[in-house]
Design a protein around this motif. Sequence first.
Motif: not given
Length: 515
Positions: A351-356
Amino acid sequence: MIQSSKTRAERTVPSGAIRRLFVLAAVCAAAAAMPLTFTGPAVALPAISRDLGGSPIGLNWVTNAFMLTFGSSLMAAGALADNYGRKRVFLGGLAAFVLFSAALAFSPDLLSFDILRALQGAGAAAAFSGGMASLAQEFDGSARMRAFSIVGASFGIGLAFGPIASGLMIESFGWPSIFLLVLVLGALSFTLGAIFLKESRDPAANGLDWPGAATFTLALTLFTYGVLRVPATGWGDLTTVGLFVGSVGFIAGFCLVERKVRRPMLDLSLFRYPRFVGVQLLAAAPAYAFVVLLILLPVRFVGIEGMSEIGAGRMMIALSAPLLILPIAAGLLTRWFAPAIICGAGLAISASGLCWLAQIPVGADHTALIAPLLTIGVGISLPWGLMDGLAVSVVPKERAGMATGIFSTTRVAGEGVALAIVSAVLSALTQSHLGAKSDATAAAQQLATGDLAGAAATLPDLARPALVEAYGEAFGMLLWLLAAITVITAVVVLVFLGRGEQPVEEAKEGERAAA
Protein backbone atom coordinates in the motif's frame (compact mmCIF):
# COMPACT_ATOMS: atom_id res chain seq x y z
CA MET A 1 20.83 -63.64 -7.92
CA ILE A 2 17.32 -62.60 -6.93
CA GLN A 3 18.75 -60.05 -4.50
CA SER A 4 21.02 -58.67 -7.25
CA SER A 5 18.08 -58.26 -9.66
CA LYS A 6 16.05 -56.55 -6.96
CA THR A 7 18.91 -54.16 -6.29
CA ARG A 8 19.22 -53.27 -9.97
CA ALA A 9 15.45 -52.71 -10.21
CA GLU A 10 15.50 -50.47 -7.17
CA ARG A 11 18.28 -48.40 -8.71
CA THR A 12 16.11 -47.67 -11.76
CA VAL A 13 13.31 -46.20 -9.62
CA PRO A 14 13.97 -42.78 -8.08
CA SER A 15 13.85 -42.66 -4.31
CA GLY A 16 10.90 -40.93 -2.65
CA ALA A 17 12.79 -37.70 -2.01
CA ILE A 18 14.22 -37.50 -5.52
CA ARG A 19 10.84 -38.28 -7.09
CA ARG A 20 9.19 -35.54 -5.03
CA LEU A 21 11.80 -33.06 -6.27
CA PHE A 22 10.92 -33.88 -9.87
CA VAL A 23 7.20 -33.54 -9.05
CA LEU A 24 7.95 -30.14 -7.56
CA ALA A 25 9.93 -29.23 -10.71
CA ALA A 26 6.96 -30.22 -12.91
CA VAL A 27 4.55 -28.01 -10.97
CA CYS A 28 7.09 -25.16 -10.85
CA ALA A 29 7.54 -25.25 -14.65
CA ALA A 30 3.77 -25.00 -15.08
CA ALA A 31 3.63 -22.19 -12.50
CA ALA A 32 6.34 -20.24 -14.35
CA ALA A 33 4.41 -20.58 -17.63
CA MET A 34 1.12 -19.22 -16.24
CA PRO A 35 2.16 -15.56 -15.71
CA LEU A 36 3.66 -15.44 -19.19
CA THR A 37 0.16 -15.90 -20.57
CA PHE A 38 -1.03 -12.55 -19.24
CA THR A 39 2.13 -10.43 -18.95
CA GLY A 40 3.15 -11.27 -22.53
CA PRO A 41 -0.13 -10.19 -24.19
CA ALA A 42 -0.18 -7.06 -22.01
CA VAL A 43 3.20 -5.97 -23.41
CA ALA A 44 2.10 -7.01 -26.90
CA LEU A 45 -1.34 -5.36 -26.77
CA PRO A 46 -0.43 -2.31 -28.92
CA ALA A 47 1.18 -4.60 -31.51
CA ILE A 48 -1.79 -7.01 -31.43
CA SER A 49 -4.13 -4.04 -31.89
CA ARG A 50 -2.19 -2.84 -34.94
CA ASP A 51 -2.25 -6.28 -36.59
CA LEU A 52 -5.68 -7.61 -35.62
CA GLY A 53 -7.64 -4.39 -35.04
CA GLY A 54 -10.68 -4.50 -32.77
CA SER A 55 -12.64 -2.26 -30.43
CA PRO A 56 -11.51 -1.23 -26.93
CA ILE A 57 -13.85 -3.86 -25.42
CA GLY A 58 -12.42 -6.51 -27.74
CA LEU A 59 -8.89 -5.55 -26.71
CA ASN A 60 -9.86 -5.77 -23.03
CA TRP A 61 -10.92 -9.36 -23.66
CA VAL A 62 -7.36 -10.21 -24.73
CA THR A 63 -6.59 -10.37 -21.01
CA ASN A 64 -10.04 -10.89 -19.53
CA ALA A 65 -10.96 -13.91 -21.68
CA PHE A 66 -8.05 -15.84 -20.15
CA MET A 67 -8.62 -14.57 -16.62
CA LEU A 68 -12.35 -15.28 -16.78
CA THR A 69 -12.16 -18.92 -17.88
CA PHE A 70 -9.12 -19.55 -15.69
CA GLY A 71 -10.85 -18.17 -12.61
CA SER A 72 -14.29 -19.64 -13.24
CA SER A 73 -12.94 -23.13 -14.06
CA LEU A 74 -10.61 -23.60 -11.10
CA MET A 75 -13.16 -24.92 -8.63
CA ALA A 76 -14.56 -27.35 -11.19
CA ALA A 77 -11.03 -28.40 -12.13
CA GLY A 78 -10.15 -28.96 -8.46
CA ALA A 79 -13.23 -31.12 -8.01
CA LEU A 80 -12.39 -33.06 -11.17
CA ALA A 81 -8.89 -33.66 -9.83
CA ASP A 82 -10.23 -35.02 -6.52
CA ASN A 83 -12.78 -37.21 -8.33
CA TYR A 84 -10.98 -38.55 -11.39
CA GLY A 85 -7.30 -38.26 -10.57
CA ARG A 86 -4.97 -35.34 -9.96
CA LYS A 87 -2.29 -36.54 -12.37
CA ARG A 88 -4.85 -37.12 -15.12
CA VAL A 89 -6.33 -33.62 -14.77
CA PHE A 90 -2.86 -32.05 -14.54
CA LEU A 91 -1.60 -33.68 -17.74
CA GLY A 92 -4.86 -33.17 -19.64
CA GLY A 93 -4.93 -29.50 -18.70
CA LEU A 94 -1.31 -29.03 -19.70
CA ALA A 95 -1.92 -30.64 -23.09
CA ALA A 96 -4.85 -28.28 -23.77
CA PHE A 97 -2.90 -25.30 -22.47
CA VAL A 98 0.05 -25.99 -24.79
CA LEU A 99 -2.20 -26.69 -27.80
CA PHE A 100 -4.20 -23.47 -27.53
CA SER A 101 -1.06 -21.43 -26.75
CA ALA A 102 0.42 -22.61 -30.03
CA ALA A 103 -2.81 -21.83 -31.91
CA LEU A 104 -2.83 -18.23 -30.60
CA ALA A 105 0.23 -17.40 -32.70
CA PHE A 106 -1.81 -18.03 -35.87
CA SER A 107 -4.98 -16.10 -34.96
CA PRO A 108 -6.40 -14.37 -38.07
CA ASP A 109 -8.44 -11.75 -36.17
CA LEU A 110 -9.14 -10.44 -32.68
CA LEU A 111 -12.30 -12.51 -32.18
CA SER A 112 -10.41 -15.76 -32.86
CA PHE A 113 -7.63 -14.57 -30.56
CA ASP A 114 -10.06 -13.88 -27.71
CA ILE A 115 -11.80 -17.26 -28.12
CA LEU A 116 -8.46 -19.09 -28.05
CA ARG A 117 -7.47 -17.10 -24.96
CA ALA A 118 -10.63 -18.36 -23.23
CA LEU A 119 -9.80 -21.97 -24.16
CA GLN A 120 -6.20 -21.45 -23.05
CA GLY A 121 -7.49 -20.28 -19.65
CA ALA A 122 -9.62 -23.41 -19.20
CA GLY A 123 -6.59 -25.61 -19.89
CA ALA A 124 -4.47 -23.58 -17.48
CA ALA A 125 -7.10 -24.01 -14.75
CA ALA A 126 -7.01 -27.80 -15.05
CA ALA A 127 -3.20 -27.87 -15.07
CA PHE A 128 -2.93 -25.54 -12.07
CA SER A 129 -5.56 -27.27 -9.93
CA GLY A 130 -4.31 -30.77 -10.71
CA GLY A 131 -0.68 -29.80 -10.12
CA MET A 132 -1.23 -28.01 -6.83
CA ALA A 133 -3.51 -30.76 -5.50
CA SER A 134 -0.89 -33.37 -6.44
CA LEU A 135 1.79 -31.37 -4.67
CA ALA A 136 -0.32 -31.29 -1.50
CA GLN A 137 -0.28 -35.10 -1.48
CA GLU A 138 3.51 -35.26 -1.74
CA PHE A 139 4.49 -32.94 1.12
CA ASP A 140 3.27 -32.46 4.70
CA GLY A 141 3.66 -29.85 7.41
CA SER A 142 6.47 -27.34 7.06
CA ALA A 143 7.81 -29.16 3.99
CA ARG A 144 4.50 -28.46 2.24
CA MET A 145 4.73 -24.78 3.12
CA ARG A 146 8.27 -24.62 1.71
CA ALA A 147 7.21 -26.47 -1.44
CA PHE A 148 4.38 -24.03 -2.08
CA SER A 149 6.76 -21.15 -1.41
CA ILE A 150 9.06 -22.50 -4.14
CA VAL A 151 6.07 -22.67 -6.49
CA GLY A 152 5.35 -19.04 -5.63
CA ALA A 153 8.94 -18.14 -6.47
CA SER A 154 8.59 -19.98 -9.80
CA PHE A 155 5.51 -17.94 -10.53
CA GLY A 156 7.61 -14.90 -9.67
CA ILE A 157 10.24 -15.91 -12.23
CA GLY A 158 7.55 -15.85 -14.90
CA LEU A 159 6.35 -12.46 -13.69
CA ALA A 160 9.82 -10.96 -13.40
CA PHE A 161 11.24 -12.05 -16.74
CA GLY A 162 8.02 -12.44 -18.74
CA PRO A 163 7.68 -8.77 -19.75
CA ILE A 164 11.32 -8.29 -20.79
CA ALA A 165 11.42 -11.67 -22.57
CA SER A 166 8.17 -10.80 -24.36
CA GLY A 167 9.52 -7.39 -25.33
CA LEU A 168 12.67 -8.88 -26.81
CA MET A 169 10.72 -11.46 -28.80
CA ILE A 170 8.17 -8.91 -30.05
CA GLU A 171 10.84 -6.57 -31.36
CA SER A 172 12.84 -9.42 -32.91
CA PHE A 173 10.17 -11.78 -34.27
CA GLY A 174 6.77 -10.12 -33.80
CA TRP A 175 4.06 -10.63 -31.19
CA PRO A 176 3.19 -14.27 -32.11
CA SER A 177 6.59 -15.32 -30.73
CA ILE A 178 5.58 -14.46 -27.14
CA PHE A 179 3.99 -17.90 -26.81
CA LEU A 180 7.20 -19.80 -27.59
CA LEU A 181 8.50 -19.81 -24.00
CA VAL A 182 5.05 -20.90 -22.79
CA LEU A 183 5.26 -23.91 -25.09
CA VAL A 184 8.73 -24.86 -23.85
CA LEU A 185 7.79 -24.68 -20.16
CA GLY A 186 4.50 -26.47 -20.77
CA ALA A 187 6.22 -29.33 -22.61
CA LEU A 188 8.84 -29.65 -19.84
CA SER A 189 6.16 -29.73 -17.16
CA PHE A 190 4.15 -32.35 -19.05
CA THR A 191 7.18 -34.61 -19.50
CA LEU A 192 8.22 -34.46 -15.83
CA GLY A 193 4.64 -34.92 -14.63
CA ALA A 194 4.02 -37.92 -16.89
CA ILE A 195 7.14 -39.65 -15.57
CA PHE A 196 7.22 -38.82 -11.86
CA LEU A 197 3.70 -37.97 -10.70
CA LYS A 198 1.70 -40.63 -8.86
CA GLU A 199 -2.03 -40.82 -9.46
CA SER A 200 -4.20 -39.91 -6.47
CA ARG A 201 -7.83 -39.00 -5.83
CA ASP A 202 -10.26 -38.38 -2.98
CA PRO A 203 -11.65 -41.81 -1.98
CA ALA A 204 -14.88 -40.21 -0.74
CA ALA A 205 -15.56 -38.26 -3.96
CA ASN A 206 -18.79 -39.12 -5.79
CA GLY A 207 -18.68 -37.13 -9.01
CA LEU A 208 -18.49 -33.50 -10.10
CA ASP A 209 -21.06 -30.98 -8.95
CA TRP A 210 -22.08 -29.96 -12.48
CA PRO A 211 -24.99 -27.65 -11.48
CA GLY A 212 -22.68 -25.80 -9.10
CA ALA A 213 -19.96 -25.47 -11.72
CA ALA A 214 -22.42 -24.20 -14.34
CA THR A 215 -24.14 -21.61 -12.11
CA PHE A 216 -20.85 -20.27 -10.77
CA THR A 217 -19.28 -19.95 -14.22
CA LEU A 218 -22.34 -18.19 -15.65
CA ALA A 219 -22.48 -15.78 -12.70
CA LEU A 220 -18.84 -14.80 -13.12
CA THR A 221 -19.13 -14.50 -16.91
CA LEU A 222 -22.18 -12.24 -16.80
CA PHE A 223 -20.68 -10.01 -14.11
CA THR A 224 -17.36 -9.57 -15.92
CA TYR A 225 -19.03 -8.86 -19.25
CA GLY A 226 -21.31 -6.32 -17.57
CA VAL A 227 -18.35 -4.50 -16.01
CA LEU A 228 -16.54 -4.39 -19.36
CA ARG A 229 -19.61 -2.80 -20.98
CA VAL A 230 -19.93 -0.02 -18.39
CA PRO A 231 -17.35 2.42 -19.88
CA ALA A 232 -19.15 2.40 -23.24
CA THR A 233 -22.79 2.07 -22.14
CA GLY A 234 -22.93 3.49 -18.62
CA TRP A 235 -24.45 1.88 -15.52
CA GLY A 236 -28.04 2.57 -16.61
CA ASP A 237 -27.94 0.60 -19.87
CA LEU A 238 -30.69 -2.05 -19.81
CA THR A 239 -28.47 -4.80 -21.22
CA THR A 240 -25.73 -4.04 -18.68
CA VAL A 241 -28.23 -3.98 -15.80
CA GLY A 242 -29.67 -7.25 -17.06
CA LEU A 243 -26.21 -8.83 -17.00
CA PHE A 244 -25.69 -7.80 -13.37
CA VAL A 245 -29.16 -9.02 -12.35
CA GLY A 246 -28.52 -12.32 -14.11
CA SER A 247 -25.18 -12.63 -12.31
CA VAL A 248 -26.84 -12.15 -8.91
CA GLY A 249 -29.48 -14.72 -9.83
CA PHE A 250 -26.89 -17.33 -10.77
CA ILE A 251 -24.92 -16.67 -7.56
CA ALA A 252 -28.11 -17.26 -5.57
CA GLY A 253 -28.69 -20.44 -7.56
CA PHE A 254 -25.12 -21.54 -6.90
CA CYS A 255 -25.56 -21.11 -3.13
CA LEU A 256 -28.81 -23.12 -3.21
CA VAL A 257 -27.18 -25.91 -5.20
CA GLU A 258 -24.17 -26.10 -2.88
CA ARG A 259 -26.42 -26.40 0.19
CA LYS A 260 -28.36 -29.32 -1.26
CA VAL A 261 -25.77 -31.55 -2.96
CA ARG A 262 -24.17 -34.31 -0.89
CA ARG A 263 -20.61 -33.48 -1.90
CA PRO A 264 -20.55 -29.76 -2.84
CA MET A 265 -17.85 -28.22 -4.95
CA LEU A 266 -17.73 -25.41 -2.36
CA ASP A 267 -18.52 -26.24 1.27
CA LEU A 268 -20.32 -23.02 2.26
CA SER A 269 -20.11 -23.91 5.95
CA LEU A 270 -16.38 -23.19 5.80
CA PHE A 271 -17.15 -19.48 5.64
CA ARG A 272 -18.20 -19.60 9.31
CA TYR A 273 -14.53 -19.91 10.28
CA PRO A 274 -12.48 -16.69 10.44
CA ARG A 275 -9.23 -18.33 9.31
CA PHE A 276 -10.84 -19.71 6.16
CA VAL A 277 -12.37 -16.32 5.37
CA GLY A 278 -9.02 -14.67 6.06
CA VAL A 279 -7.30 -16.97 3.56
CA GLN A 280 -9.86 -16.08 0.88
CA LEU A 281 -9.43 -12.34 1.50
CA LEU A 282 -5.68 -12.84 1.31
CA ALA A 283 -6.14 -14.61 -2.03
CA ALA A 284 -7.96 -11.60 -3.47
CA ALA A 285 -5.50 -8.99 -2.15
CA PRO A 286 -2.80 -9.27 -4.87
CA ALA A 287 -5.44 -8.65 -7.55
CA TYR A 288 -5.74 -4.94 -6.80
CA ALA A 289 -2.42 -4.43 -5.01
CA PHE A 290 -0.24 -5.94 -7.73
CA VAL A 291 -1.75 -7.97 -10.59
CA VAL A 292 -3.72 -5.13 -12.20
CA LEU A 293 -0.43 -3.22 -12.49
CA LEU A 294 1.05 -6.09 -14.52
CA ILE A 295 -1.55 -5.26 -17.18
CA LEU A 296 -2.02 -1.50 -16.81
CA LEU A 297 1.63 -0.44 -16.56
CA PRO A 298 2.90 -2.04 -19.82
CA VAL A 299 -0.08 -0.49 -21.64
CA ARG A 300 0.79 2.88 -20.10
CA PHE A 301 4.52 2.61 -20.83
CA VAL A 302 4.15 1.49 -24.46
CA GLY A 303 0.86 3.06 -25.53
CA ILE A 304 0.82 6.37 -23.63
CA GLU A 305 4.47 7.17 -22.90
CA GLY A 306 5.86 5.78 -26.17
CA MET A 307 8.35 3.41 -24.56
CA SER A 308 9.58 0.40 -26.53
CA GLU A 309 8.37 -3.08 -25.59
CA ILE A 310 11.85 -3.92 -24.33
CA GLY A 311 11.97 -0.75 -22.24
CA ALA A 312 8.57 -1.54 -20.74
CA GLY A 313 9.76 -5.05 -19.94
CA ARG A 314 12.80 -3.68 -18.12
CA MET A 315 10.60 -1.41 -16.02
CA MET A 316 8.33 -4.30 -15.05
CA ILE A 317 11.31 -6.21 -13.64
CA ALA A 318 11.43 -3.70 -10.79
CA LEU A 319 7.86 -4.65 -9.88
CA SER A 320 8.20 -8.42 -10.22
CA ALA A 321 11.85 -9.17 -9.32
CA PRO A 322 11.18 -9.48 -5.54
CA LEU A 323 8.99 -12.50 -6.32
CA LEU A 324 12.13 -14.39 -7.29
CA ILE A 325 13.43 -14.58 -3.72
CA LEU A 326 11.05 -13.23 -1.11
CA PRO A 327 8.30 -15.91 -1.32
CA ILE A 328 10.89 -18.47 -0.19
CA ALA A 329 12.15 -16.06 2.48
CA ALA A 330 8.56 -15.64 3.70
CA GLY A 331 8.32 -19.41 4.18
CA LEU A 332 11.47 -19.33 6.29
CA LEU A 333 10.20 -16.38 8.34
CA THR A 334 7.30 -18.51 9.61
CA ARG A 335 9.80 -20.07 12.04
CA TRP A 336 9.82 -16.78 13.97
CA PHE A 337 6.66 -14.90 12.94
CA ALA A 338 3.04 -15.94 12.55
CA PRO A 339 1.79 -16.04 8.93
CA ALA A 340 -0.84 -13.43 9.79
CA ILE A 341 1.84 -10.90 10.77
CA ILE A 342 3.95 -11.58 7.68
CA CYS A 343 0.95 -11.27 5.35
CA GLY A 344 -0.45 -8.14 6.99
CA ALA A 345 2.93 -6.42 6.98
CA GLY A 346 3.47 -7.30 3.33
CA LEU A 347 0.14 -5.80 2.27
CA ALA A 348 0.89 -2.63 4.26
CA ILE A 349 4.23 -2.29 2.44
CA SER A 350 2.49 -2.71 -0.91
CA ALA A 351 0.00 0.00 0.00
CA SER A 352 2.84 2.40 0.79
CA GLY A 353 4.37 1.66 -2.62
CA LEU A 354 1.06 2.39 -4.35
CA CYS A 355 0.83 5.75 -2.54
CA TRP A 356 4.40 6.53 -3.60
CA LEU A 357 3.73 5.62 -7.22
CA ALA A 358 0.56 7.75 -7.27
CA GLN A 359 2.62 10.89 -6.64
CA ILE A 360 4.82 10.41 -9.75
CA PRO A 361 3.16 11.91 -12.86
CA VAL A 362 2.87 10.10 -16.19
CA GLY A 363 5.78 11.11 -18.41
CA ALA A 364 8.20 11.69 -15.51
CA ASP A 365 11.73 10.30 -15.53
CA HIS A 366 11.27 6.54 -15.48
CA THR A 367 14.06 6.02 -12.97
CA ALA A 368 11.82 7.68 -10.40
CA LEU A 369 9.40 4.76 -10.74
CA ILE A 370 11.89 2.05 -9.80
CA ALA A 371 11.80 2.51 -6.01
CA PRO A 372 7.98 2.56 -5.64
CA LEU A 373 7.65 -0.41 -8.00
CA LEU A 374 10.20 -2.34 -5.93
CA THR A 375 8.31 -1.43 -2.76
CA ILE A 376 5.06 -2.81 -4.17
CA GLY A 377 6.83 -5.97 -5.30
CA VAL A 378 8.56 -6.50 -1.96
CA GLY A 379 5.30 -6.08 -0.08
CA ILE A 380 3.26 -8.48 -2.18
CA SER A 381 6.02 -11.11 -2.21
CA LEU A 382 5.65 -11.78 1.53
CA PRO A 383 2.07 -13.08 1.49
CA TRP A 384 2.60 -14.57 -1.99
CA GLY A 385 4.91 -17.26 -0.64
CA LEU A 386 2.47 -18.31 2.09
CA MET A 387 -0.94 -18.12 0.45
CA ASP A 388 -1.10 -21.52 -1.25
CA GLY A 389 0.22 -23.34 1.79
CA LEU A 390 -2.31 -21.59 4.03
CA ALA A 391 -5.10 -22.51 1.61
CA VAL A 392 -4.55 -26.26 1.88
CA SER A 393 -3.89 -26.09 5.64
CA VAL A 394 -7.51 -25.27 6.49
CA VAL A 395 -9.17 -28.36 4.97
CA PRO A 396 -8.52 -32.13 5.20
CA LYS A 397 -5.64 -33.38 3.07
CA GLU A 398 -7.89 -35.56 0.91
CA ARG A 399 -9.84 -32.47 -0.13
CA ALA A 400 -6.75 -30.56 -1.23
CA GLY A 401 -8.21 -30.24 -4.71
CA MET A 402 -11.24 -28.43 -3.34
CA ALA A 403 -9.06 -26.18 -1.18
CA THR A 404 -6.80 -25.34 -4.09
CA GLY A 405 -9.82 -24.78 -6.31
CA ILE A 406 -11.58 -22.46 -3.87
CA PHE A 407 -8.47 -20.48 -3.07
CA SER A 408 -7.27 -20.24 -6.67
CA THR A 409 -10.77 -19.32 -7.84
CA THR A 410 -10.89 -16.50 -5.32
CA ARG A 411 -7.45 -15.33 -6.42
CA VAL A 412 -7.78 -15.63 -10.19
CA ALA A 413 -11.47 -14.76 -10.43
CA GLY A 414 -10.65 -11.80 -8.19
CA GLU A 415 -7.89 -10.82 -10.58
CA GLY A 416 -10.20 -11.00 -13.60
CA VAL A 417 -12.99 -9.08 -11.88
CA ALA A 418 -10.54 -6.56 -10.41
CA LEU A 419 -8.97 -5.96 -13.82
CA ALA A 420 -12.38 -5.42 -15.41
CA ILE A 421 -13.46 -3.04 -12.63
CA VAL A 422 -10.15 -1.17 -12.54
CA SER A 423 -10.18 -0.74 -16.33
CA ALA A 424 -13.72 0.63 -16.13
CA VAL A 425 -12.77 2.98 -13.25
CA LEU A 426 -9.66 4.21 -15.11
CA SER A 427 -11.79 4.91 -18.20
CA ALA A 428 -14.43 6.75 -16.11
CA LEU A 429 -11.82 8.83 -14.26
CA THR A 430 -10.09 9.70 -17.53
CA GLN A 431 -13.41 10.74 -19.03
CA SER A 432 -14.10 13.03 -16.07
CA HIS A 433 -10.73 14.75 -16.62
CA LEU A 434 -11.34 15.19 -20.34
CA GLY A 435 -14.34 17.37 -19.62
CA ALA A 436 -17.84 17.50 -21.10
CA LYS A 437 -17.00 16.63 -24.69
CA SER A 438 -19.24 14.62 -26.98
CA ASP A 439 -16.58 12.01 -27.78
CA ALA A 440 -14.90 11.95 -24.36
CA THR A 441 -16.24 8.46 -23.58
CA ALA A 442 -14.71 6.89 -26.68
CA ALA A 443 -11.43 8.76 -26.19
CA ALA A 444 -11.24 7.67 -22.55
CA GLN A 445 -11.68 4.02 -23.53
CA GLN A 446 -8.95 4.36 -26.14
CA LEU A 447 -6.56 5.91 -23.63
CA ALA A 448 -7.31 3.12 -21.10
CA THR A 449 -6.19 0.56 -23.72
CA GLY A 450 -3.06 2.55 -24.65
CA ASP A 451 -4.35 3.92 -27.96
CA LEU A 452 -3.13 7.52 -27.69
CA ALA A 453 -3.23 8.04 -31.46
CA GLY A 454 -6.84 6.89 -31.59
CA ALA A 455 -7.81 9.20 -28.73
CA ALA A 456 -6.10 12.13 -30.47
CA ALA A 457 -8.09 11.38 -33.63
CA THR A 458 -11.31 11.13 -31.63
CA LEU A 459 -10.69 14.50 -29.89
CA PRO A 460 -8.70 16.52 -32.46
CA ASP A 461 -9.29 19.76 -30.56
CA LEU A 462 -7.20 18.49 -27.64
CA ALA A 463 -3.41 18.34 -27.94
CA ARG A 464 -1.68 15.09 -27.05
CA PRO A 465 -0.09 16.55 -23.88
CA ALA A 466 -3.58 17.39 -22.61
CA LEU A 467 -4.74 13.83 -23.28
CA VAL A 468 -1.72 12.42 -21.47
CA GLU A 469 -2.29 14.76 -18.54
CA ALA A 470 -5.94 13.67 -18.22
CA TYR A 471 -4.89 10.04 -18.31
CA GLY A 472 -2.10 10.66 -15.78
CA GLU A 473 -4.40 12.35 -13.28
CA ALA A 474 -6.88 9.50 -13.59
CA PHE A 475 -4.10 6.91 -13.14
CA GLY A 476 -2.89 8.66 -9.97
CA MET A 477 -6.38 8.74 -8.47
CA LEU A 478 -6.79 5.05 -9.26
CA LEU A 479 -3.56 4.21 -7.41
CA TRP A 480 -4.74 6.07 -4.29
CA LEU A 481 -7.96 4.06 -4.39
CA LEU A 482 -6.07 0.77 -4.73
CA ALA A 483 -3.81 1.73 -1.81
CA ALA A 484 -6.81 2.39 0.44
CA ILE A 485 -8.37 -0.98 -0.41
CA THR A 486 -5.05 -2.72 0.26
CA VAL A 487 -4.71 -1.13 3.72
CA ILE A 488 -8.23 -2.23 4.68
CA THR A 489 -7.49 -5.76 3.47
CA ALA A 490 -4.24 -5.87 5.46
CA VAL A 491 -6.09 -5.06 8.68
CA VAL A 492 -8.86 -7.61 8.07
CA VAL A 493 -6.41 -10.36 7.10
CA LEU A 494 -4.29 -9.69 10.19
CA VAL A 495 -7.34 -9.97 12.44
CA PHE A 496 -8.89 -13.03 10.81
CA LEU A 497 -5.73 -15.07 10.28
CA GLY A 498 -4.48 -14.15 13.73
CA ARG A 499 -7.37 -15.93 15.47
CA GLY A 500 -5.42 -18.97 16.52
CA GLU A 501 -3.86 -21.68 14.40
CA GLN A 502 -6.58 -24.37 14.76
CA PRO A 503 -7.33 -25.92 11.36
CA VAL A 504 -10.89 -25.57 10.13
CA GLU A 505 -11.45 -29.34 10.11
CA GLU A 506 -10.44 -29.58 13.79
CA ALA A 507 -12.83 -26.75 14.60
CA LYS A 508 -15.66 -28.55 12.81
CA GLU A 509 -14.87 -31.80 14.64
CA GLY A 510 -14.99 -29.89 17.91
CA GLU A 511 -18.39 -28.46 17.04
CA ARG A 512 -19.74 -31.92 16.15
CA ALA A 513 -18.41 -33.37 19.43
CA ALA A 514 -19.98 -30.55 21.44
CA ALA A 515 -23.31 -31.12 19.71
